[in-house]
Design a protein around this motif. Structure first.
Motif, PDB file in Angstrom:
ATOM      1  N   MET A  91       0.828  -1.203   0.000  1.00 31.90           N
ATOM      2  CA  MET A  91       0.000   0.000   0.000  1.00 31.90           C
ATOM      3  C   MET A  91       0.870   1.263   0.000  1.00 31.90           C
ATOM      4  SD  MET A  91      -1.510   2.410   2.435  1.00 31.90           S
ATOM      5  CE  MET A  91      -1.403   1.548   3.981  1.00 31.90           C
ATOM      6  N   PHE A  92       1.906   1.284   0.824  1.00 30.92           N
ATOM      7  CA  PHE A  92       2.815   2.431   0.862  1.00 30.92           C
ATOM      8  C   PHE A  92       3.471   2.641  -0.500  1.00 30.92           C
ATOM      9  CE2 PHE A  92       4.298   3.765   5.343  1.00 30.92           C
ATOM     10  CZ  PHE A  92       2.990   3.805   5.801  1.00 30.92           C
ATOM     11  N   ARG A  93       3.943   1.566  -1.097  1.00 28.08           N
ATOM     12  CA  ARG A  93       4.631   1.695  -2.391  1.00 28.08           C
ATOM     13  C   ARG A  93       3.689   2.182  -3.481  1.00 28.08           C
ATOM     14  NH1 ARG A  93       7.067  -3.282  -0.355  1.00 28.08           N
ATOM     15  NH2 ARG A  93       9.219  -2.821   0.281  1.00 28.08           N
ATOM     16  N   GLN A  94       2.430   1.743  -3.431  1.00 30.21           N
ATOM     17  CA  GLN A  94       1.460   2.183  -4.427  1.00 30.21           C
ATOM     18  C   GLN A  94       1.152   3.661  -4.268  1.00 30.21           C
ATOM     19  OE1 GLN A  94       0.116   0.196  -7.050  1.00 30.21           O
ATOM     20  NE2 GLN A  94      -0.269   2.322  -7.687  1.00 30.21           N
ATOM     21  N   LEU A  95       0.930   4.097  -3.031  1.00 31.24           N
ATOM     22  CA  LEU A  95       0.665   5.517  -2.788  1.00 31.24           C
ATOM     23  C   LEU A  95       1.848   6.362  -3.263  1.00 31.24           C
ATOM     24  CD1 LEU A  95      -0.932   5.413   0.779  1.00 31.24           C
ATOM     25  CD2 LEU A  95      -2.108   5.891  -1.369  1.00 31.24           C
ATOM     26  N   HIS A  96       3.045   5.902  -2.935  1.00 33.87           N
ATOM     27  CA  HIS A  96       4.247   6.643  -3.319  1.00 33.87           C
ATOM     28  C   HIS A  96       4.373   6.709  -4.841  1.00 33.87           C
ATOM     29  CE1 HIS A  96       8.679   7.342  -3.723  1.00 33.87           C
ATOM     30  NE2 HIS A  96       8.437   8.141  -2.705  1.00 33.87           N
ATOM     31  N   ALA A  97       4.095   5.600  -5.502  1.00 32.83           N
ATOM     32  CA  ALA A  97       4.172   5.570  -6.965  1.00 32.83           C
ATOM     33  C   ALA A  97       3.128   6.477  -7.603  1.00 32.83           C
ATOM     34  CB  ALA A  97       3.994   4.136  -7.467  1.00 32.83           C
ATOM     35  N   ASP A  98       1.998   6.648  -6.925  1.00 32.49           N
ATOM     36  CA  ASP A  98       0.931   7.504  -7.434  1.00 32.49           C
ATOM     37  C   ASP A  98       1.138   8.974  -7.087  1.00 32.49           C
ATOM     38  OD1 ASP A  98      -0.378   5.319  -8.515  1.00 32.49           O
ATOM     39  OD2 ASP A  98      -1.642   4.993  -6.753  1.00 32.49           O
ATOM     40  N   GLY A  99       2.239   9.285  -6.427  1.00 28.71           N
ATOM     41  CA  GLY A  99       2.533  10.668  -6.089  1.00 28.71           C
ATOM     42  C   GLY A  99       1.801  11.184  -4.866  1.00 28.71           C
ATOM     43  N   ILE A 100       1.234  10.286  -4.072  1.00 26.40           N
ATOM     44  CA  ILE A 100       0.535  10.678  -2.847  1.00 26.40           C
ATOM     45  C   ILE A 100       1.498  10.551  -1.672  1.00 26.40           C
ATOM     46  CG2 ILE A 100      -1.367  10.115  -1.284  1.00 26.40           C
ATOM     47  CD1 ILE A 100      -2.851   8.992  -3.753  1.00 26.40           C
ATOM     48  N   ARG A 101       1.675  11.630  -0.938  1.00 27.32           N
ATOM     49  CA  ARG A 101       2.631  11.631   0.152  1.00 27.32           C
ATOM     50  C   ARG A 101       2.040  10.968   1.391  1.00 27.32           C
ATOM     51  NH1 ARG A 101       5.497  17.470   0.238  1.00 27.32           N
ATOM     52  NH2 ARG A 101       6.963  16.335   1.571  1.00 27.32           N
ATOM     53  N   ILE A 102       2.921  10.397   2.204  1.00 31.88           N
ATOM     54  CA  ILE A 102       2.531   9.625   3.374  1.00 31.88           C
ATOM     55  C   ILE A 102       3.098  10.281   4.626  1.00 31.88           C
ATOM     56  CG2 ILE A 102       2.768   7.390   4.549  1.00 31.88           C
ATOM     57  CD1 ILE A 102       3.214   6.192   1.689  1.00 31.88           C
ATOM     58  N   ALA A 103       2.282  10.384   5.663  1.00 34.61           N
ATOM     59  CA  ALA A 103       2.734  10.868   6.960  1.00 34.61           C
ATOM     60  C   ALA A 103       2.168   9.952   8.041  1.00 34.61           C
ATOM     61  CB  ALA A 103       2.278  12.303   7.192  1.00 34.61           C
ATOM     62  N   ILE A 104       2.800   9.966   9.202  1.00 33.67           N
ATOM     63  CA  ILE A 104       2.320   9.188  10.343  1.00 33.67           C
ATOM     64  C   ILE A 104       2.238  10.104  11.549  1.00 33.67           C
ATOM     65  CG2 ILE A 104       2.821   7.305  11.951  1.00 33.67           C
ATOM     66  CD1 ILE A 104       4.170   5.837   9.634  1.00 33.67           C
ATOM     67  N   VAL A 105       1.072  10.154  12.168  1.00 27.71           N
ATOM     68  CA  VAL A 105       0.871  10.897  13.409  1.00 27.71           C
ATOM     69  C   VAL A 105       0.397   9.894  14.452  1.00 27.71           C
ATOM     70  CG1 VAL A 105      -0.527  12.624  14.591  1.00 27.71           C
ATOM     71  CG2 VAL A 105       0.410  13.119  12.331  1.00 27.71           C
ATOM     72  N   SER A 106       1.179   9.744  15.510  1.00 32.34           N
ATOM     73  CA  SER A 106       0.923   8.671  16.465  1.00 32.34           C
ATOM     74  C   SER A 106       1.298   9.095  17.876  1.00 32.34           C
ATOM     75  CB  SER A 106       1.739   7.432  16.066  1.00 32.34           C
ATOM     76  OG  SER A 106       1.680   6.425  17.054  1.00 32.34           O
ATOM     77  N   SER A 107       0.635   8.481  18.852  1.00 37.31           N
ATOM     78  CA  SER A 107       1.037   8.680  20.243  1.00 37.31           C
ATOM     79  C   SER A 107       2.203   7.772  20.600  1.00 37.31           C
ATOM     80  CB  SER A 107      -0.145   8.421  21.193  1.00 37.31           C
ATOM     81  OG  SER A 107      -0.707   7.157  20.960  1.00 37.31           O
ATOM     82  N   ASN A 108       2.552   6.867  19.714  1.00 34.96           N
ATOM     83  CA  ASN A 108       3.730   6.021  19.921  1.00 34.96           C
ATOM     84  C   ASN A 108       4.989   6.841  19.635  1.00 34.96           C
ATOM     85  OD1 ASN A 108       5.340   3.726  20.326  1.00 34.96           O
ATOM     86  ND2 ASN A 108       3.895   2.413  19.251  1.00 34.96           N
ATOM     87  N   SER A 109       6.132   6.305  20.006  1.00 38.51           N
ATOM     88  CA  SER A 109       7.387   7.032  19.796  1.00 38.51           C
ATOM     89  C   SER A 109       7.861   6.882  18.358  1.00 38.51           C
ATOM     90  CB  SER A 109       8.475   6.507  20.739  1.00 38.51           C
ATOM     91  OG  SER A 109       8.863   5.191  20.376  1.00 38.51           O
ATOM     92  N   ALA A 110       8.607   7.865  17.888  1.00 41.89           N
ATOM     93  CA  ALA A 110       9.156   7.803  16.533  1.00 41.89           C
ATOM     94  C   ALA A 110      10.081   6.613  16.379  1.00 41.89           C
ATOM     95  CB  ALA A 110       9.892   9.100  16.209  1.00 41.89           C
ATOM     96  N   SER A 111      10.835   6.302  17.434  1.00 39.23           N
ATOM     97  CA  SER A 111      11.753   5.167  17.381  1.00 39.23           C
ATOM     98  C   SER A 111      11.001   3.861  17.182  1.00 39.23           C
ATOM     99  CB  SER A 111      12.582   5.107  18.667  1.00 39.23           C
ATOM    100  OG  SER A 111      13.386   3.931  18.694  1.00 39.23           O
ATOM    101  N   ASN A 112       9.922   3.659  17.952  1.00 41.41           N
ATOM    102  CA  ASN A 112       9.142   2.430  17.801  1.00 41.41           C
ATOM    103  C   ASN A 112       8.532   2.341  16.410  1.00 41.41           C
ATOM    104  OD1 ASN A 112       9.669   1.639  20.417  1.00 41.41           O
ATOM    105  ND2 ASN A 112       7.695   2.295  21.230  1.00 41.41           N
ATOM    106  N   VAL A 113       7.973   3.451  15.935  1.00 36.23           N
ATOM    107  CA  VAL A 113       7.338   3.461  14.620  1.00 36.23           C
ATOM    108  C   VAL A 113       8.351   3.132  13.527  1.00 36.23           C
ATOM    109  CG1 VAL A 113       6.200   4.930  12.900  1.00 36.23           C
ATOM    110  CG2 VAL A 113       5.507   5.053  15.303  1.00 36.23           C
TER     111      VAL A 113
END
Length: 217
Positions: A91-113
Motif C-alpha cells: 500500500m505504501f509503495r502504491q501511494l508513493h508511486a501515485d505521487g501521494i505523500r505519506i505521513a504518520i501521526v501517532s502517540s507512539n514514539s518515533a523510534s518504535n514506529v
C-alpha cells in the motif's frame, strides 16, 4: 480536491499491536492501579469511545502521560512482537508511486514506529509526528500540513479510533476509519466516519480512482 497526503495513525491502523496490547494491559493496570479487564470485556470496550474506555477502567486524565510513557518504553523493549498488518508495504509503495505523500501521526514514539516500519518503508514517509498525548494529535496534524506544504483540503487522516476521527475534524482534515483496528467498525460509524476501509488495498484504489470505499457493518 484530489488527495495529495494521507496521514496515518500507527497502532491498530498500520501496526497489528492489538495482541501485544491485550497481553500487557492488565499488567499495566496493576502497576498504575486501574481496573483490569477480562477477555470478553476487552472486546466490549471496542464499542466505546476513548474517553468512555478511560472512565470504564477508572483512569484519571492526570495518569495518562505516565501510562503512555510506560507503554512506549515497554513496547520498545518488546518491539519484536509488533508487526505491520499484511499489505502495508504494498500500500505504501502504491501511494508513493501515485505521487501521494505519506505521513504518520501517532502517540507512539518515533523510534518504535521507525523500527516496525523498517528501512525500506521509512524513506517513503514524508513526515513523522510522533509522541503525541492520547488526545493531543491536532497540533501534530497541523504541523504535518505545514511541513509537507499540503493544505488540509487535500489531505486525508486514516485511523482506527474515535479520537483519530475527532482530531482530524478539529484540524480541518477529512477522516476515514479502518475496520481492523482497536475500535469496532460500528463505533466509528456511530461517530460519523464517512469512509470505512475494510482492507488496505482500498486506500490507494479510492484515492486514485475515486471508487466508493464505504462499507456497511
Amino acid at each position: 480536491m484530489p488527495t495529495r497526503l494521507v496521514i496515518f495513525d500507527f497502532d491498530g491502523t498500520l501496526a497489528d499491536s492489538i495482541p501485544w496490547f491485550r497481553t500487557v494491559l492488565n499488567q499495566v493496570a496493576v502497576r498504575f492501579n486501574f481496573r483490569q479487564l477480562g477477555h470478553e470485556e476487552m472486546e466490549e470496550v471496542r464499542r466505546l469511545g476513548s474517553r468512555e474506555i478511560l472512565a470504564r477502567v477508572n483512569v484519571p486524565m492526570w495518569k495518562l502521560p505516565m501510562i503512555a510513557a510506560h507503554m512506549r518504553r515497554r513496547m520498545a523493549e518488546e518491539i519484536g512482537q509488533i508487526r505491520l498488518f499484511p499489505g502495508v508495504d504494498d500500500m505504501f509503495r502504491q501511494l508513493h508511486a501515485d505521487g501521494i505523500r505519506i505521513a504518520i501521526v501517532s502517540s507512539n514514539s518515533a523510534s518504535n514506529v521507525r523500527r516496525v516500519l523498517g528501512p525500506e518503508l521509512v524513506p517513503l514517509v514524508s513526515h513523522f509526528g510522533c509522541g503525541s498525548s492520547l488526545f493531543g494529535k491536532v497540533p501534530h496534524i497541523r504541523k504535518c500540513l505545514v511541513s509537507t506544504g499540503i493544505p488540509a483540503s487535500e489531505a486525508l487522516c486514516v485511523g482506527d479510533e474515535v479520537r483519530d476521527l475527532d482530531a482530524a475534524r478539529k484540524a480541518g482534515v477529512a477522516a476515514a476509519g479502518v475496520t481492523w483496528g482497536y475500535a469496532h467498525p460500528s463505533t466509528l460509524q456511530a461517530h460519523g466516519a464517512p469512509i470505512l476501509f475494510t482492507n488496505l488495498d482500498e486506500i490507494p484504489r479510492l484515492l486514485t480512482s475515486g471508487a466508493e470505499a464505504v462499507r456497511s457493518v
